[in-house]
Structures are given as structure tokens and as C-alpha cells.
Design a protein around this motif. Structure first.
Motif, mmCIF file in Angstrom:
data_model
loop_
_atom_site.group_PDB
_atom_site.id
_atom_site.type_symbol
_atom_site.label_atom_id
_atom_site.label_comp_id
_atom_site.label_asym_id
_atom_site.label_seq_id
_atom_site.Cartn_x
_atom_site.Cartn_y
_atom_site.Cartn_z
ATOM 1 N N GLN A 58 0.825 -1.196 0.000
ATOM 2 C CA GLN A 58 0.000 0.000 0.000
ATOM 3 C C GLN A 58 0.867 1.255 0.000
ATOM 4 N N ARG A 59 1.904 1.265 0.815
ATOM 5 C CA ARG A 59 2.794 2.428 0.858
ATOM 6 C C ARG A 59 3.529 2.606 -0.458
ATOM 7 N N GLU A 60 3.958 1.514 -1.057
ATOM 8 C CA GLU A 60 4.639 1.598 -2.353
ATOM 9 C C GLU A 60 3.702 2.162 -3.414
ATOM 10 N N LEU A 61 2.462 1.699 -3.424
ATOM 11 C CA LEU A 61 1.469 2.193 -4.382
ATOM 12 C C LEU A 61 1.249 3.687 -4.191
ATOM 13 N N GLU A 62 1.111 4.128 -2.955
ATOM 14 C CA GLU A 62 0.875 5.544 -2.683
ATOM 15 C C GLU A 62 2.073 6.393 -3.082
ATOM 16 N N ARG A 63 3.284 5.907 -2.850
ATOM 17 C CA ARG A 63 4.488 6.657 -3.247
ATOM 18 C C ARG A 63 4.542 6.835 -4.759
ATOM 19 N N ILE A 64 4.249 5.766 -5.492
ATOM 20 C CA ILE A 64 4.293 5.839 -6.962
ATOM 21 C C ILE A 64 3.314 6.880 -7.464
ATOM 22 N N HIS A 65 2.094 6.853 -6.947
ATOM 23 C CA HIS A 65 1.076 7.773 -7.457
ATOM 24 C C HIS A 65 1.297 9.198 -6.954
ATOM 25 N N THR A 66 1.980 9.375 -5.847
ATOM 26 C CA THR A 66 2.352 10.721 -5.410
ATOM 27 C C THR A 66 3.296 11.346 -6.433
ATOM 28 N N VAL A 67 4.239 10.552 -6.914
ATOM 29 C CA VAL A 67 5.167 11.027 -7.949
ATOM 30 C C VAL A 67 4.406 11.333 -9.241
ATOM 31 N N ILE A 68 3.480 10.462 -9.599
ATOM 32 C CA ILE A 68 2.707 10.667 -10.833
ATOM 33 C C ILE A 68 1.883 11.949 -10.746
ATOM 34 N N ARG A 69 1.217 12.169 -9.626
ATOM 35 C CA ARG A 69 0.405 13.387 -9.476
ATOM 36 C C ARG A 69 1.285 14.628 -9.555
ATOM 37 N N GLY A 70 2.471 14.577 -8.949
ATOM 38 C CA GLY A 70 3.387 15.710 -9.038
ATOM 39 C C GLY A 70 3.840 15.957 -10.469
ATOM 40 N N SER A 71 4.079 14.884 -11.208
ATOM 41 C CA SER A 71 4.493 15.025 -12.607
ATOM 42 C C SER A 71 3.384 15.651 -13.441
ATOM 43 N N TYR A 72 2.147 15.247 -13.170
ATOM 44 C CA TYR A 72 1.027 15.779 -13.940
ATOM 45 C C TYR A 72 0.867 17.289 -13.746
ATOM 46 N N ARG A 73 1.277 17.785 -12.595
ATOM 47 C CA ARG A 73 1.124 19.220 -12.343
ATOM 48 C C ARG A 73 2.107 20.061 -13.150
ATOM 49 N N VAL A 74 3.208 19.466 -13.602
ATOM 50 C CA VAL A 74 4.228 20.240 -14.308
ATOM 51 C C VAL A 74 4.363 19.851 -15.780
ATOM 52 N N LEU A 75 3.948 18.653 -16.139
ATOM 53 C CA LEU A 75 4.077 18.224 -17.526
ATOM 54 C C LEU A 75 2.952 18.807 -18.377
ATOM 55 N N PRO A 76 3.212 19.096 -19.648
ATOM 56 C CA PRO A 76 2.128 19.538 -20.539
ATOM 57 C C PRO A 76 1.135 18.410 -20.771
ATOM 58 N N GLU A 77 -0.121 18.789 -21.000
ATOM 59 C CA GLU A 77 -1.162 17.782 -21.172
ATOM 60 C C GLU A 77 -0.860 16.823 -22.311
ATOM 61 N N ARG A 78 -0.169 17.286 -23.319
ATOM 62 C CA ARG A 78 0.148 16.431 -24.466
ATOM 63 C C ARG A 78 0.922 15.181 -24.036
ATOM 64 N N LEU A 79 1.647 15.274 -22.925
ATOM 65 C CA LEU A 79 2.464 14.154 -22.458
ATOM 66 C C LEU A 79 1.756 13.296 -21.404
ATOM 67 N N THR A 80 0.578 13.709 -20.986
ATOM 68 C CA THR A 80 -0.112 12.956 -19.934
ATOM 69 C C THR A 80 -1.432 12.345 -20.396
ATOM 70 N N TYR A 81 -1.954 12.777 -21.544
ATOM 71 C CA TYR A 81 -3.225 12.272 -22.054
ATOM 72 C C TYR A 81 -3.028 11.483 -23.341
ATOM 73 N N PHE A 82 -3.885 10.492 -23.549
ATOM 74 C CA PHE A 82 -3.948 9.833 -24.848
ATOM 75 C C PHE A 82 -4.315 10.877 -25.910
ATOM 76 N N PRO A 83 -3.840 10.690 -27.150
ATOM 77 C CA PRO A 83 -4.063 11.711 -28.188
ATOM 78 C C PRO A 83 -5.524 12.119 -28.361
ATOM 79 N N LEU A 84 -6.444 11.163 -28.429
ATOM 80 C CA LEU A 84 -7.847 11.529 -28.623
ATOM 81 C C LEU A 84 -8.339 12.383 -27.471
ATOM 82 N N ALA A 85 -7.982 12.004 -26.243
ATOM 83 C CA ALA A 85 -8.398 12.777 -25.077
ATOM 84 C C ALA A 85 -7.785 14.173 -25.104
#
Length: 321
Positions: free
Chosen positions: A262-289
Motif C-alpha cells: 500500500q505504501r509503495e502504491l501511494e508513493r508511486i502515485h504521489t510522484v505521478i500526481r506531481g508530474s502531472y502538475r508540471v508536464l504539458p497535457e500532451r504528455l499525460t493524455y492519450f491523443p484523442l483525449a
């Protein structure tokens, strides 16, 4: 899908006229979340829960190519889901296509009983599984549980998607309270540790199978490379899939879940959420989305400009000045 002794020839192919179907709003929470690359493992949890219903597990085990082409199956499944949410009018056509595609999927199970992929109970369950897994994933994908308003919005869109993919709505939960009773009934009385569900979980922890088109001469070294390169993604997929499951579902499957996982899962997604805040949407969404969201944003910007002034100044008699 419930079991039936004779082929199901009475279930209509189209359950809803186009006029009955509401599309997913482009500014909804559903549209914000579904198109993210890392939302995929949540769908994986739903898929495992789907095949725990025996008739779905039997039909998938007989007809699906998840064993021989797991990547291709996953890509095509994602393509379909993205069209439901971001396809506009194409969503309705995709729903009809899916319904027609599932009609021939009929067979006799191990007990000799006829089962059909279009039996209403199972066809409903396929879409229903997305709701509890999405809610459970809230702390991972947004960093907290969804509030009551957000839960209502997600449930509303779940019912919209059910109609988009031509799910017969008789008996489908009409409220979150009804859904809780519906879900409890499936978990306590209908779901099993189906061999296909267990096989899917094993597959998530193995190196992805290479396409048959890969020459035999390079298959072995490429398999080794794929095994090493896929470890982080496979780990993310497995942990998210199992982590968002209801504990009762994990118990049925005989899958353990530790505090460390559970802690490992939460750590991974904490990093992902932080990345989403700084990365452009083009790099975080599927093309159609991504393009659907950009299109909606452009339309909204045009509407805002309209409120600031008109192209023509209108005189008191209603004529352009």
C-alpha cells in the motif's frame, strides 16, 4: 450474463435510440480523468472483476485473445473506452458496434449450459465495475477521496456510458445507495476466483508477449529486454489493479495485500500526481483525449470572447450601425 438453457435470441441488439443517449460532458470529472495514461490500471481492476463473474470469465476464456495478443487487446479496449468518453457522436456508433460484436459470443459452459455475452446481467456488470474502482482510486489519482458531489457526477456518467454502449437499464442501479446493494450482492453471491481472473493477475507480473511478427532470430534477446524494461510499468499496473479492489474481492481471489505494498502504491502515485502538475497535457493524455480537451477549451474561449463585445455595434432600431 446469467446462464440460460437455450440460445438468447430475444435480447434486442439496440437497447437505446440515439435520442435517449447523453454524451459525456467534455468538462466533466470523467473526461478529466479517463484520458490519462496512468488511469489504465484502474480499468485493469475493473476487467479482473468482470471476469470473476463466471459467465464473463467463460466467454472471455473462450473468445478473447488476451493470451496471444495481450498488448493488442489492451490497446483496442482503450481505444473503445476513449471513444465512449471523447468521441462525440462517434461514441454512439462505437456503442452499437460493441453490441453487435458481442452478439455472436455464445457457447456452452463446462456444465453444458448455454451462455451469451449479451445476457443483460453480465453486460451491465461490465460497465458497473468501473464505478467502484474509480471511487477507490480517488486517493491515488487526485490525492484524496472524491466528495459526495464528485461521486454523484461519476455515477451519473457511469449510467450515461451504460446507455452509450447499449446496456439494457432495467435493474441497473439508479442511485449510489442502490449501487451499494447491487455491488454487495455480486461480491457476496456471484463473483468467484475464476481461472481467467487469476491468469490476468499472473500476466500483469510477467514480461509482455512479443507479437508473432517478430523474427525468431531476435525473439529471445528482445524478450529479455522487454522483461527488464517492463518491470516498472508491470509493477505499477499490478499494484494499482490489486490496490483499488475491494478487500472482499481480493479475498475471493486469494490475493494478499500488505501495508508495504500500500505504501509503495501511494508513493508511486504521489510522484505521478506531481508530474502531472508540471508536464504539458500532451504528455499525460492519450491523443484523442488531449485533442478533445483542446477542442473544448478553444470553443469555451470563443464563448468568453463573445461576452466581451459583438462584431457589430447594434443601433437602437436593431440594425447594425
Amino acid at each position: 450474463m446469467t446462464l440460460a438453457e437455450a440460445p438468447d435470441t430475444t435480447e434486442p441488439l439496440i437497447a437505446h435510440d440515439d435520442s435517449e443517449i447523453e454524451l459525456i460532458p467534455p468538462d466533466s470529472l470523467t473526461a478529466e480523468l479517463t484520458g490519462h495514461f496512468t488511469f489504465l490500471p484502474v480499468n485493469g481492476a475493473a476487467f479482473v472483476m468482470q471476469v470473476m463473474l463466471p459467465v464473463i470469465g467463460d466467454v472471455v476464456g473462450e473468445y478473447s485473445i488476451f493470451r496471444t495478443d495481450p498488448l493488442g487487446r489492451a490497446v483496442r479496449s482503450v481505444d473503445s473506452v476513449l471513444r465512449w468518453v471523447y468521441g462525440g457522436p462517434e461514441a454512439i456508433e462505437e456503442g452499437k458496434r460493441l453490441r453487435a460484436m458481442h452478439r455472436p459470443l455464445q457457447m456452452r459452459n463446462a456444465e453444458g449450459k448455454h451462455i451469451s455475452a449479451l445476457n443483460p446481467e453480465a453486460y451491465q456488470w461490465v460497465i458497473a465495475t468501473a464505478f467502484p474502482t474509480t471511487l477507490s482510486a480517488g486517493p491515488l489519482v487526485i490525492g484524496r477521496h472524491f466528495d459526495q458531489r464528485e461521486q454523484q457526477e461519476i455515477f451519473r456518467d457511469n449510467r450515461r456510458i451504460a446507455k452509450i454502449v447499449q446496456v439494457p437499464m432495467r435493474g441497473y442501479p439508479e442511485s449510489i445507495a442502490e449501487f451499494s446493494e447491487y455491488f454487495d450482492d455480486f461480491v457476496e453471491n456471484k463473483l468467484v476466483a475464476h481461472p481467467v481472473a487469476l491468469e490476468l493477475l499472473d500476466q500483469m507480473q510477467a514480461a509482455p508477449a512479443l507479437p508473432r511478427s517478430v523474427p525468431r532470430a531476435v525473439r529471445r534477446p528482445l524478450t529479455s529486454i522487454a522483461r527488464i524494461a517492463s518491470v516498472p510499468l508491470q509493477r505499477l499496473n499490478y499494484l494499482t489493479t490489486v490496490g483499488v479492489m475491494d478487500p472482499r474481492v481480493r479475498e475471493i481471489l486469494g490475493v494478499t495485500w500488505t501495508d508495504g505494498e500500500q505504501r509503495e502504491l501511494e508513493r508511486i502515485h504521489t510522484v505521478i500526481r506531481g508530474s502531472y502538475r508540471v508536464l504539458p497535457e500532451r504528455l499525460t493524455y492519450f491523443p484523442l483525449a488531449y485533442h478533445a480537451r483542446r477542442h473544448h477549451a478553444a470553443i469555451q474561449a470563443m464563448k468568453r470572447r463573445e461576452t466581451k463585445g459583438a462584431a457589430y455595434r447594434v443601433s437602437g432600431n436593431g440594425c447594425p450601425a
